[in-house]
Design a protein around this motif. Structure first.
Motif, PDB file in Angstrom:
ATOM      1  N   ASP A   1     -14.168  45.317  52.935  1.00  0.00           N
ATOM      2  CA  ASP A   1     -13.591  44.006  52.207  1.00  0.00           C
ATOM      3  C   ASP A   1     -14.740  43.108  51.664  1.00  0.00           C
ATOM      4  OD1 ASP A   1     -10.949  44.590  52.636  1.00  0.00           O
ATOM      5  OD2 ASP A   1     -11.288  43.687  54.828  1.00  0.00           O
ATOM      6  N   VAL A   2     -14.767  42.537  50.364  1.00  0.00           N
ATOM      7  CA  VAL A   2     -15.784  41.437  49.938  1.00  0.00           C
ATOM      8  C   VAL A   2     -15.838  40.611  50.902  1.00  0.00           C
ATOM      9  CG1 VAL A   2     -16.369  40.135  48.051  1.00  0.00           C
ATOM     10  CG2 VAL A   2     -15.394  42.444  47.704  1.00  0.00           C
ATOM     11  N   PHE A   3     -17.154  40.066  51.316  1.00  0.00           N
ATOM     12  CA  PHE A   3     -17.365  39.020  52.019  1.00  0.00           C
ATOM     13  C   PHE A   3     -16.593  37.736  51.514  1.00  0.00           C
ATOM     14  CE2 PHE A   3     -21.242  41.468  53.157  1.00  0.00           C
ATOM     15  CZ  PHE A   3     -21.082  41.470  54.616  1.00  0.00           C
ATOM     16  N   GLY A   4     -16.059  36.976  52.301  1.00  0.00           N
ATOM     17  CA  GLY A   4     -15.425  35.628  52.022  1.00  0.00           C
ATOM     18  C   GLY A   4     -16.547  34.692  51.447  1.00  0.00           C
ATOM     19  N   GLY A   5     -17.621  34.697  52.095  1.00  0.00           N
ATOM     20  CA  GLY A   5     -18.947  33.741  51.475  1.00  0.00           C
ATOM     21  C   GLY A   5     -19.122  34.139  50.026  1.00  0.00           C
ATOM     22  N   TRP A   6     -19.205  35.462  49.744  1.00  0.00           N
ATOM     23  CA  TRP A   6     -19.484  35.897  48.288  1.00  0.00           C
ATOM     24  C   TRP A   6     -18.514  35.360  47.319  1.00  0.00           C
ATOM     25  CZ3 TRP A   6     -16.723  38.469  44.488  1.00  0.00           C
ATOM     26  CH2 TRP A   6     -17.553  38.861  43.375  1.00  0.00           C
ATOM     27  N   ILE A   7     -17.006  35.364  47.747  1.00  0.00           N
ATOM     28  CA  ILE A   7     -15.962  34.664  46.961  1.00  0.00           C
ATOM     29  C   ILE A   7     -16.161  33.269  46.986  1.00  0.00           C
ATOM     30  CG2 ILE A   7     -13.370  34.328  47.011  1.00  0.00           C
ATOM     31  CD1 ILE A   7     -13.188  37.076  48.275  1.00  0.00           C
ATOM     32  N   MET A   8     -16.496  32.626  47.974  1.00  0.00           N
ATOM     33  CA  MET A   8     -16.672  31.000  48.084  1.00  0.00           C
ATOM     34  C   MET A   8     -17.901  30.708  46.918  1.00  0.00           C
ATOM     35  SD  MET A   8     -16.354  30.191  52.128  1.00  0.00           S
ATOM     36  CE  MET A   8     -15.845  28.496  51.802  1.00  0.00           C
ATOM     37  N   ALA A   9     -18.779  31.450  46.982  1.00  0.00           N
ATOM     38  CA  ALA A   9     -19.906  31.025  45.987  1.00  0.00           C
ATOM     39  C   ALA A   9     -19.693  31.311  44.499  1.00  0.00           C
ATOM     40  CB  ALA A   9     -21.149  32.065  46.247  1.00  0.00           C
ATOM     41  N   GLN A  10     -18.794  32.186  44.193  1.00  0.00           N
ATOM     42  CA  GLN A  10     -18.387  32.542  42.974  1.00  0.00           C
ATOM     43  C   GLN A  10     -17.329  31.495  42.568  1.00  0.00           C
ATOM     44  OE1 GLN A  10     -19.610  34.989  41.102  1.00  0.00           O
ATOM     45  NE2 GLN A  10     -20.705  35.291  43.167  1.00  0.00           N
ATOM     46  N   VAL A  11     -16.561  31.058  43.616  1.00  0.00           N
ATOM     47  CA  VAL A  11     -15.416  29.855  43.299  1.00  0.00           C
ATOM     48  C   VAL A  11     -16.259  28.699  43.174  1.00  0.00           C
ATOM     49  CG1 VAL A  11     -13.854  28.283  44.674  1.00  0.00           C
ATOM     50  CG2 VAL A  11     -13.453  30.591  44.680  1.00  0.00           C
ATOM     51  N   ASP A  12     -17.317  28.348  43.638  1.00  0.00           N
ATOM     52  CA  ASP A  12     -18.303  27.022  43.547  1.00  0.00           C
ATOM     53  C   ASP A  12     -18.662  27.225  42.124  1.00  0.00           C
ATOM     54  OD1 ASP A  12     -19.464  24.754  44.096  1.00  0.00           O
ATOM     55  OD2 ASP A  12     -20.994  25.550  44.922  1.00  0.00           O
ATOM     56  N   VAL A  13     -19.263  28.405  41.497  1.00  0.00           N
ATOM     57  CA  VAL A  13     -19.762  28.653  40.233  1.00  0.00           C
ATOM     58  C   VAL A  13     -18.669  28.304  38.864  1.00  0.00           C
ATOM     59  CG1 VAL A  13     -20.834  30.158  38.523  1.00  0.00           C
ATOM     60  CG2 VAL A  13     -21.573  30.268  40.906  1.00  0.00           C
ATOM     61  N   ALA A  14     -17.659  28.865  39.400  1.00  0.00           N
ATOM     62  CA  ALA A  14     -16.336  28.839  38.557  1.00  0.00           C
ATOM     63  C   ALA A  14     -15.916  27.283  38.423  1.00  0.00           C
ATOM     64  CB  ALA A  14     -15.111  29.589  38.915  1.00  0.00           C
ATOM     65  N   GLY A  15     -15.804  26.460  39.576  1.00  0.00           N
ATOM     66  CA  GLY A  15     -15.467  25.251  39.668  1.00  0.00           C
ATOM     67  C   GLY A  15     -16.517  24.291  38.778  1.00  0.00           C
ATOM     68  N   ALA A  16     -17.662  24.633  38.999  1.00  0.00           N
ATOM     69  CA  ALA A  16     -18.619  23.755  38.448  1.00  0.00           C
ATOM     70  C   ALA A  16     -18.561  23.873  36.988  1.00  0.00           C
ATOM     71  CB  ALA A  16     -20.185  24.102  38.857  1.00  0.00           C
ATOM     72  N   LEU A  17     -18.144  24.884  36.324  1.00  0.00           N
ATOM     73  CA  LEU A  17     -18.270  24.804  34.804  1.00  0.00           C
ATOM     74  C   LEU A  17     -17.335  23.922  34.218  1.00  0.00           C
ATOM     75  CD1 LEU A  17     -18.537  28.780  34.578  1.00  0.00           C
ATOM     76  CD2 LEU A  17     -20.218  27.337  34.066  1.00  0.00           C
ATOM     77  N   PRO A  18     -16.010  23.734  34.439  1.00  0.00           N
ATOM     78  CA  PRO A  18     -15.213  22.549  33.920  1.00  0.00           C
ATOM     79  C   PRO A  18     -15.854  21.338  34.406  1.00  0.00           C
ATOM     80  CG  PRO A  18     -13.971  23.849  35.407  1.00  0.00           C
ATOM     81  CD  PRO A  18     -15.409  24.519  35.242  1.00  0.00           C
ATOM     82  N   ALA A  19     -16.398  21.257  35.468  1.00  0.00           N
ATOM     83  CA  ALA A  19     -16.978  19.801  36.067  1.00  0.00           C
ATOM     84  C   ALA A  19     -18.128  19.456  35.218  1.00  0.00           C
ATOM     85  CB  ALA A  19     -17.356  19.957  37.524  1.00  0.00           C
TER      86      ALA A  19
END
Length: 132
Positions: free
Chosen positions: A29-47
């Protein structure tokens, strides 16, 4: 059990990525931390778009892992600013995985809300600009 009837949201994802073998734990399974990092990148873009400049993450208000992500899944991140203050904004991020190309299914794998603060070139808080 994944819901085979799940569809991607309308509009374009803000980020799409395919996890690679280096991104998984020993169970595959993909590491939760990898998903969290990608979520942070994705969230930062509209911010950053709303702030018209630099932002920094100040809080992860909620984070829910709903389904595991596997190597080969096409992972799509949808993010929108849902609330603003004087210097900060909350961004909701929804994450979907498209899997099994021979018999494709789409599942919602993660949802999160993060808070970002607009900052200047010195890393100090600044007010959000007015919306045109």
């Amino acid at each position: 059990m994944p819901d085979a009837m799940t569809r991607l949201p309308d509009g374009q994802p803000i980020l799409r990525v395919v996890p690679m073998p280096a991104d998984v734990n020993p169970q595959g399974d993909v590491f939760g931390g990898w998903i969290m990092a990608q979520v942070d990148v994705a969230g930062a873009l509209p911010a950053m778009r709303r702030a018209r400049g630099r932002v920094t993450t100040v809080a992860v208000n909620s984070f829910l892992f709903k389904q595991p992500v596997s190597v080969g899944d096409l992972v799509s991140f949808y993010a929108d600013v849902v609330d603003t203050g004087r210097t900060s904004m909350r961004v909701r991020v929804e994450v979907y995985a498209e899997r099994h190309p021979a018999q494709p299914i789409t599942v919602k794998v993660t949802e999160a809300v993060l808070t970002y603060v607009a900052i200047n070139q010195h890393g100090e808080k600044r007010e959000l600009p007015e919306i045109d």
